[in-house]
Design a protein around this motif. Structure first.
Motif, PDB file in Angstrom:
ATOM      1  N   UNK A  14      34.898  51.796  40.361  1.00  0.00           N
ATOM      2  CA  UNK A  14      34.641  51.153  41.652  1.00  0.00           C
ATOM      3  C   UNK A  14      35.762  51.412  42.660  1.00  0.00           C
ATOM      4  N   UNK A  15      36.719  52.258  42.269  1.00  0.00           N
ATOM      5  CA  UNK A  15      37.857  52.595  43.138  1.00  0.00           C
ATOM      6  C   UNK A  15      38.638  51.354  43.578  1.00  0.00           C
ATOM      7  N   UNK A  16      38.841  50.447  42.639  1.00  0.00           N
ATOM      8  CA  UNK A  16      39.604  49.231  42.907  1.00  0.00           C
ATOM      9  C   UNK A  16      41.013  49.370  42.343  1.00  0.00           C
ATOM     10  N   UNK A  17      41.965  48.771  43.025  1.00  0.00           N
ATOM     11  CA  UNK A  17      43.346  48.782  42.553  1.00  0.00           C
ATOM     12  C   UNK A  17      43.638  47.505  41.777  1.00  0.00           C
ATOM     13  N   UNK A  18      44.780  47.494  41.108  1.00  0.00           N
ATOM     14  CA  UNK A  18      45.215  46.268  40.442  1.00  0.00           C
ATOM     15  C   UNK A  18      45.344  45.138  41.457  1.00  0.00           C
ATOM     16  N   UNK A  19      45.807  45.496  42.655  1.00  0.00           N
ATOM     17  CA  UNK A  19      45.974  44.493  43.710  1.00  0.00           C
ATOM     18  C   UNK A  19      44.628  43.909  44.136  1.00  0.00           C
ATOM     19  N   UNK A  20      43.596  44.750  44.184  1.00  0.00           N
ATOM     20  CA  UNK A  20      42.258  44.267  44.551  1.00  0.00           C
ATOM     21  C   UNK A  20      41.763  43.230  43.542  1.00  0.00           C
ATOM     22  N   UNK A  21      41.946  43.545  42.260  1.00  0.00           N
ATOM     23  CA  UNK A  21      41.503  42.633  41.208  1.00  0.00           C
ATOM     24  C   UNK A  21      42.327  41.350  41.243  1.00  0.00           C
ATOM     25  N   UNK A  22      43.634  41.506  41.417  1.00  0.00           N
ATOM     26  CA  UNK A  22      44.524  40.347  41.451  1.00  0.00           C
ATOM     27  C   UNK A  22      44.143  39.393  42.576  1.00  0.00           C
ATOM     28  N   UNK A  23      43.847  39.941  43.754  1.00  0.00           N
ATOM     29  CA  UNK A  23      43.482  39.112  44.901  1.00  0.00           C
ATOM     30  C   UNK A  23      42.169  38.379  44.652  1.00  0.00           C
ATOM     31  N   UNK A  24      41.183  39.083  44.088  1.00  0.00           N
ATOM     32  CA  UNK A  24      39.874  38.476  43.838  1.00  0.00           C
ATOM     33  C   UNK A  24      39.953  37.360  42.803  1.00  0.00           C
ATOM     34  N   UNK A  25      40.870  37.514  41.850  1.00  0.00           N
ATOM     35  CA  UNK A  25      40.985  36.535  40.759  1.00  0.00           C
ATOM     36  C   UNK A  25      42.119  35.535  40.970  1.00  0.00           C
ATOM     37  N   UNK A  26      42.843  35.709  42.090  1.00  0.00           N
ATOM     38  CA  UNK A  26      43.954  34.806  42.417  1.00  0.00           C
ATOM     39  C   UNK A  26      45.013  34.786  41.314  1.00  0.00           C
ATOM     40  N   UNK A  27      45.389  35.990  40.878  1.00  0.00           N
ATOM     41  CA  UNK A  27      46.442  36.140  39.871  1.00  0.00           C
ATOM     42  C   UNK A  27      47.379  37.254  40.329  1.00  0.00           C
ATOM     43  N   UNK A  28      48.419  37.495  39.567  1.00  0.00           N
ATOM     44  CA  UNK A  28      49.351  38.568  39.896  1.00  0.00           C
ATOM     45  C   UNK A  28      48.839  39.903  39.357  1.00  0.00           C
ATOM     46  N   UNK A  29      49.375  40.994  39.908  1.00  0.00           N
ATOM     47  CA  UNK A  29      49.018  42.318  39.400  1.00  0.00           C
ATOM     48  C   UNK A  29      49.458  42.469  37.947  1.00  0.00           C
ATOM     49  N   UNK A  30      50.565  41.821  37.598  1.00  0.00           N
ATOM     50  CA  UNK A  30      51.052  41.889  36.216  1.00  0.00           C
ATOM     51  C   UNK A  30      50.034  41.274  35.254  1.00  0.00           C
ATOM     52  N   UNK A  31      49.367  40.210  35.709  1.00  0.00           N
ATOM     53  CA  UNK A  31      48.347  39.571  34.873  1.00  0.00           C
ATOM     54  C   UNK A  31      47.165  40.508  34.655  1.00  0.00           C
ATOM     55  N   UNK A  32      46.743  41.169  35.726  1.00  0.00           N
ATOM     56  CA  UNK A  32      45.635  42.120  35.605  1.00  0.00           C
ATOM     57  C   UNK A  32      46.014  43.246  34.648  1.00  0.00           C
ATOM     58  N   UNK A  33      47.255  43.699  34.754  1.00  0.00           N
ATOM     59  CA  UNK A  33      47.738  44.753  33.866  1.00  0.00           C
ATOM     60  C   UNK A  33      47.687  44.299  32.409  1.00  0.00           C
ATOM     61  N   UNK A  34      48.018  43.021  32.169  1.00  0.00           N
ATOM     62  CA  UNK A  34      47.948  42.487  30.803  1.00  0.00           C
ATOM     63  C   UNK A  34      46.502  42.451  30.317  1.00  0.00           C
ATOM     64  N   UNK A  35      45.578  42.087  31.214  1.00  0.00           N
ATOM     65  CA  UNK A  35      44.164  42.086  30.831  1.00  0.00           C
ATOM     66  C   UNK A  35      43.739  43.481  30.387  1.00  0.00           C
ATOM     67  N   UNK A  36      44.204  44.493  31.121  1.00  0.00           N
ATOM     68  CA  UNK A  36      43.820  45.866  30.794  1.00  0.00           C
ATOM     69  C   UNK A  36      44.546  46.378  29.554  1.00  0.00           C
ATOM     70  N   UNK A  37      45.512  45.601  29.086  1.00  0.00           N
ATOM     71  CA  UNK A  37      46.194  45.932  27.830  1.00  0.00           C
ATOM     72  C   UNK A  37      45.585  45.179  26.655  1.00  0.00           C
ATOM     73  N   UNK A  38      44.596  44.330  26.959  1.00  0.00           N
ATOM     74  CA  UNK A  38      43.899  43.607  25.903  1.00  0.00           C
ATOM     75  C   UNK A  38      44.263  42.149  25.774  1.00  0.00           C
ATOM     76  N   UNK A  39      45.176  41.655  26.621  1.00  0.00           N
ATOM     77  CA  UNK A  39      45.614  40.258  26.541  1.00  0.00           C
ATOM     78  C   UNK A  39      44.720  39.384  27.416  1.00  0.00           C
ATOM     79  N   UNK A  40      43.538  39.008  26.890  1.00  0.00           N
ATOM     80  CA  UNK A  40      42.613  38.168  27.655  1.00  0.00           C
ATOM     81  C   UNK A  40      42.299  36.871  26.913  1.00  0.00           C
TER      82      UNK A  40
END
Length: 208
Positions: A14-40
């Motif tokens: 969808x051509x979204x950045x970590x920042x796009x996801x972070x803003x939509x979910x009201x979390x930090x980019x680091x949190x999104x990065x953790x999700x993509x590492x399997x920490x959910x």
């Protein structure tokens, strides 16, 4: 494909950045990065809903079967659990894989034994005139044969698969997109690699 890989792959599709996801979910980019590492494991329900919405996915694809199963139970909807495979292309063509991501609950109305079905997420917009949108959950009945006018899942060669309307014309098989911006796909009936792998039973829209 693991859940973390689905999240990352879908974000990139969808051509979204970590920042796009972070803003939509009201979390930090680091949190999104953790999700993509399997920490959910401790992801809040509100975060699941927000992430599913921006990625245009069902929440069950992100956290397994729990969210959807609870929703069906609370709504008194009977369901069965069937295998979810990697996304099927509803565009110019994609790849089908043999690995099951998970077993997810789907409404059982109109369905019989769970062994007869599987599901995949639609990817692309070639079937929008048939009511199939990008991200919809498609439930297929396992079969090697469909008739002209039916929508099914087809392997075009050893790996490529697509969801299209099956038609026949002048001795040729035509896989017809339901979107005028895409061209029909002609198939030689003697093509040994072509096969039908499913007949569409229902399309389930994303859960809000």
């Amino acid at each position: 494909m693991e859940i973390k890989d689905i999240i990352k792959s879908r974000r990139k599709d969808l051509n979204l950045t970590l920042a796009d996801i972070a803003k939509a979910c009201n979390v930090s980019e680091a949190t999104v990065s953790r999700w993509e590492s399997g920490d959910i494991g401790d992801m809040k329900r509100s975060r699941i809903a927000s992430l599913a919405k921006i990625l245009n996915l069902s929440p069950s694809v992100i956290v397994g079967t729990v969210e959807d199963e609870n929703m069906y139970k609370s709504s008194n909807i009977d369901f069965i659990r069937i295998p979810l495979y990697p996304p099927i292309c509803c565009g110019d063509g994609g790849f089908i894989e043999d690995n099951i991501i998970e077993y997810i609950p789907v409404p059982s109305k109109g369905l019989e034994s769970p062994d007869n079905y599987y599901c995949q997420l639609a990817k692309g917009d070639s079937m929008i005139d048939a009511g199939i949108d990008d991200g919809d959950l498609l439930v297929f009945e396992k079969t090697s044969q469909v008739y002209s006018g039916m929508i099914g899942a087809f392997c075009i060669d050893e790996n490529e698969a697509t969801c299209k309307k099956y038609t026949e014309s002048n001795g040729m098989i035509i896989l017809k997109p339901m979107n005028s911006k895409y061209d029909p796909i002609p198939i030689d009936p003697l093509n040994n690699h072509f096969r039908c792998v499913g007949k569409l039973k229902k399309s389930i829209k994303n859960f809000e």
